[in-house]
Design a protein around this motif. Structure first.
Motif, mmCIF file in Angstrom:
data_model
loop_
_atom_site.group_PDB
_atom_site.id
_atom_site.type_symbol
_atom_site.label_atom_id
_atom_site.label_comp_id
_atom_site.label_asym_id
_atom_site.label_seq_id
_atom_site.Cartn_x
_atom_site.Cartn_y
_atom_site.Cartn_z
ATOM 1 N N VAL A 110 -7.290 -2.342 -0.827
ATOM 2 C CA VAL A 110 -5.796 -2.460 -0.457
ATOM 3 C C VAL A 110 -5.083 -2.817 0.395
ATOM 4 C CG1 VAL A 110 -3.406 -1.136 -0.955
ATOM 5 C CG2 VAL A 110 -5.850 -0.846 -2.748
ATOM 6 N N GLN A 112 -6.795 -4.834 2.533
ATOM 7 C CA GLN A 112 -6.740 -6.218 3.513
ATOM 8 C C GLN A 112 -5.794 -7.016 2.362
ATOM 9 O OE1 GLN A 112 -10.615 -7.042 2.698
ATOM 10 N NE2 GLN A 112 -10.400 -9.222 3.075
ATOM 11 N N VAL A 113 -5.618 -6.407 1.249
ATOM 12 C CA VAL A 113 -4.519 -7.265 -0.067
ATOM 13 C C VAL A 113 -3.427 -7.377 1.001
ATOM 14 C CG1 VAL A 113 -3.511 -7.569 -2.025
ATOM 15 C CG2 VAL A 113 -5.825 -7.013 -1.449
ATOM 16 N N LEU A 116 -3.352 -9.679 4.345
ATOM 17 C CA LEU A 116 -3.154 -11.095 2.899
ATOM 18 C C LEU A 116 -1.820 -11.690 3.320
ATOM 19 C CD1 LEU A 116 -6.555 -11.508 2.433
ATOM 20 C CD2 LEU A 116 -5.511 -12.437 3.902
ATOM 21 N N GLU A 117 -1.313 -10.599 2.471
ATOM 22 C CA GLU A 117 -0.063 -11.011 1.764
ATOM 23 C C GLU A 117 1.415 -10.958 2.605
ATOM 24 O OE1 GLU A 117 0.945 -8.006 -1.857
ATOM 25 O OE2 GLU A 117 -0.301 -10.162 -2.894
ATOM 26 N N LYS A 119 1.104 -12.148 5.169
ATOM 27 C CA LYS A 119 0.355 -13.832 5.951
ATOM 28 C C LYS A 119 0.536 -14.826 5.103
ATOM 29 C CE LYS A 119 -3.361 -12.149 9.178
ATOM 30 N NZ LYS A 119 -2.059 -12.614 11.012
ATOM 31 N N LYS A 120 1.412 -14.882 3.335
ATOM 32 C CA LYS A 120 1.016 -15.924 2.893
ATOM 33 C C LYS A 120 2.270 -16.620 2.967
ATOM 34 C CE LYS A 120 1.714 -13.884 -1.737
ATOM 35 N NZ LYS A 120 1.552 -14.254 -2.397
ATOM 36 N N PRO A 121 2.054 -17.514 2.794
ATOM 37 C CA PRO A 121 3.172 -19.258 2.752
ATOM 38 C C PRO A 121 4.351 -18.831 2.085
ATOM 39 C CG PRO A 121 1.045 -20.108 2.080
ATOM 40 C CD PRO A 121 0.792 -18.694 2.387
ATOM 41 N N ARG A 123 7.085 -19.002 -0.531
ATOM 42 C CA ARG A 123 7.689 -19.951 -1.761
ATOM 43 C C ARG A 123 8.593 -20.349 -1.739
ATOM 44 N NH1 ARG A 123 2.495 -18.405 -5.992
ATOM 45 N NH2 ARG A 123 0.823 -18.572 -4.069
ATOM 46 N N LEU B 109 -10.158 -6.310 -6.990
ATOM 47 C CA LEU B 109 -9.001 -6.458 -6.368
ATOM 48 C C LEU B 109 -9.777 -7.538 -4.765
ATOM 49 C CD1 LEU B 109 -8.526 -2.276 -4.749
ATOM 50 C CD2 LEU B 109 -6.440 -3.871 -4.748
ATOM 51 N N GLN B 112 -8.715 -10.489 -5.599
ATOM 52 C CA GLN B 112 -7.662 -10.664 -5.811
ATOM 53 C C GLN B 112 -7.450 -11.086 -3.895
ATOM 54 O OE1 GLN B 112 -4.917 -7.243 -6.032
ATOM 55 N NE2 GLN B 112 -3.264 -8.294 -5.688
ATOM 56 N N VAL B 113 -8.538 -10.748 -3.010
ATOM 57 C CA VAL B 113 -8.574 -10.469 -1.662
ATOM 58 C C VAL B 113 -8.885 -12.853 -2.127
ATOM 59 C CG1 VAL B 113 -10.108 -10.207 0.438
ATOM 60 C CG2 VAL B 113 -9.032 -8.577 -0.919
ATOM 61 N N LEU B 116 -6.108 -14.445 -2.729
ATOM 62 C CA LEU B 116 -5.771 -14.726 -1.430
ATOM 63 C C LEU B 116 -5.366 -15.229 -0.148
ATOM 64 C CD1 LEU B 116 -3.461 -11.148 -1.512
ATOM 65 C CD2 LEU B 116 -2.785 -13.227 -1.765
ATOM 66 N N GLU B 117 -7.277 -15.095 0.191
ATOM 67 C CA GLU B 117 -8.143 -16.621 1.070
ATOM 68 C C GLU B 117 -7.769 -17.258 0.790
ATOM 69 O OE1 GLU B 117 -11.408 -13.327 1.603
ATOM 70 O OE2 GLU B 117 -10.325 -13.247 3.802
ATOM 71 N N LYS B 119 -6.031 -19.428 -0.709
ATOM 72 C CA LYS B 119 -4.427 -19.886 -0.691
ATOM 73 C C LYS B 119 -3.636 -19.537 0.579
ATOM 74 C CE LYS B 119 -2.837 -18.699 -4.786
ATOM 75 N NZ LYS B 119 -2.064 -20.345 -4.760
ATOM 76 N N LYS B 120 -5.117 -18.968 1.892
ATOM 77 C CA LYS B 120 -3.781 -18.314 3.319
ATOM 78 C C LYS B 120 -3.470 -19.896 4.482
ATOM 79 C CE LYS B 120 -6.676 -16.151 6.557
ATOM 80 N NZ LYS B 120 -8.039 -15.353 6.264
ATOM 81 N N PRO B 121 -2.691 -20.191 4.860
ATOM 82 C CA PRO B 121 -2.722 -21.107 6.072
ATOM 83 C C PRO B 121 -3.909 -21.147 7.154
ATOM 84 C CG PRO B 121 -1.276 -19.277 6.475
ATOM 85 C CD PRO B 121 -1.594 -19.003 5.089
ATOM 86 N N ARG B 123 -5.521 -21.996 10.092
ATOM 87 C CA ARG B 123 -5.285 -21.731 11.038
ATOM 88 C C ARG B 123 -6.041 -22.527 12.750
ATOM 89 N NH1 ARG B 123 -5.609 -15.342 12.018
ATOM 90 N NH2 ARG B 123 -4.024 -14.993 10.344
#
Lengths: 125, 125
Positions: A110, A112-113, A116-117, A119-121, A123, B109, B112-113, B116-117, B119-121, B123
């Motif tokens: 949780v 980690q999610v 990551l959320e 840091k999400k670009p 939209r 989860l 989900q991780v 999200l990973e 979609k991560k920009p 670096r």
């Protein structure tokens, strides 16, 4: 050795009646759940709970629940034979430890999610 | 009512000796684990396992393990009194169901991780 005879007896003694050297009648409370070919099942249950206690437990239950009760008594008796100190409480303790481990794992995921959320670009949809 | 007297007796009967109306001696296998002020603990264990079976279980164990054995026997007996069909097997079944639920939650989860990973920009560090 079978102890059955006469019109009111079943054709062969159940494991419980064989073990206790009693006549196995058509009314035997054990017969439906302790067939003659599973002698260890009754021996374990008898050793841990005692035949008279099991009789009381079964007689206090409706017939529809007795098979499940015997299954759980046989499971607990076997667990106590394998582990005389903790019996099946040992299994509960292990599963509770496993639950705590899984809950910790969930919390990490949780976090980690969330991380990551953040840091999400963004939209524009 | 106490049944103790004489030099070899403890100062008061334990819950087991009170229940079975026996003299509680210094050698009583129950006395250290069934104090007089916890009569229900012995009554439950006696009802489910029987005093003689518990005596056998305890006598087969080293003294260092007996307290744990009594705790687990008392737990199982109480569970069987509350739930005569499933006893503490019911608790195991519930915790195993809970483990399956938590494992499913972890899988969601993890998915989900991964999502999200992806979609991560990127670096450039």
């Amino acid at each position: 050795m079978s102890h059955t005879s006469g019109a009111s007896s079943s054709s062969s003694s159940c494991a419980a009646c064989k073990f206790t050297r009693r006549k196995c009648t058509a009314e035997c409370v054990f017969a439906p759940y302790f067939p003659a070919d599973q002698p260890l099942k009754f021996a374990n249950v008898h050793r841990i709970f005692g035949a008279s206690n099991v009789t009381k437990i079964l007689q206090d239950l409706p017939e529809s629940s007795r098979a499940d009760a015997v299954t759980s008594l046989a499971f607990e008796a076997e667990a106590r034979m394998k582990d005389p100190v903790y019996g099946c409480s040992g299994a509960i303790s292990l599963t509770q430890t496993r639950i705590l481990e899984l809950q910790a794992e969930i919390q990490e995921l949780v976090d980690q999610v969330h991380h990551l959320e953040e840091k999400k670009p963004m939209r524009l949809t």
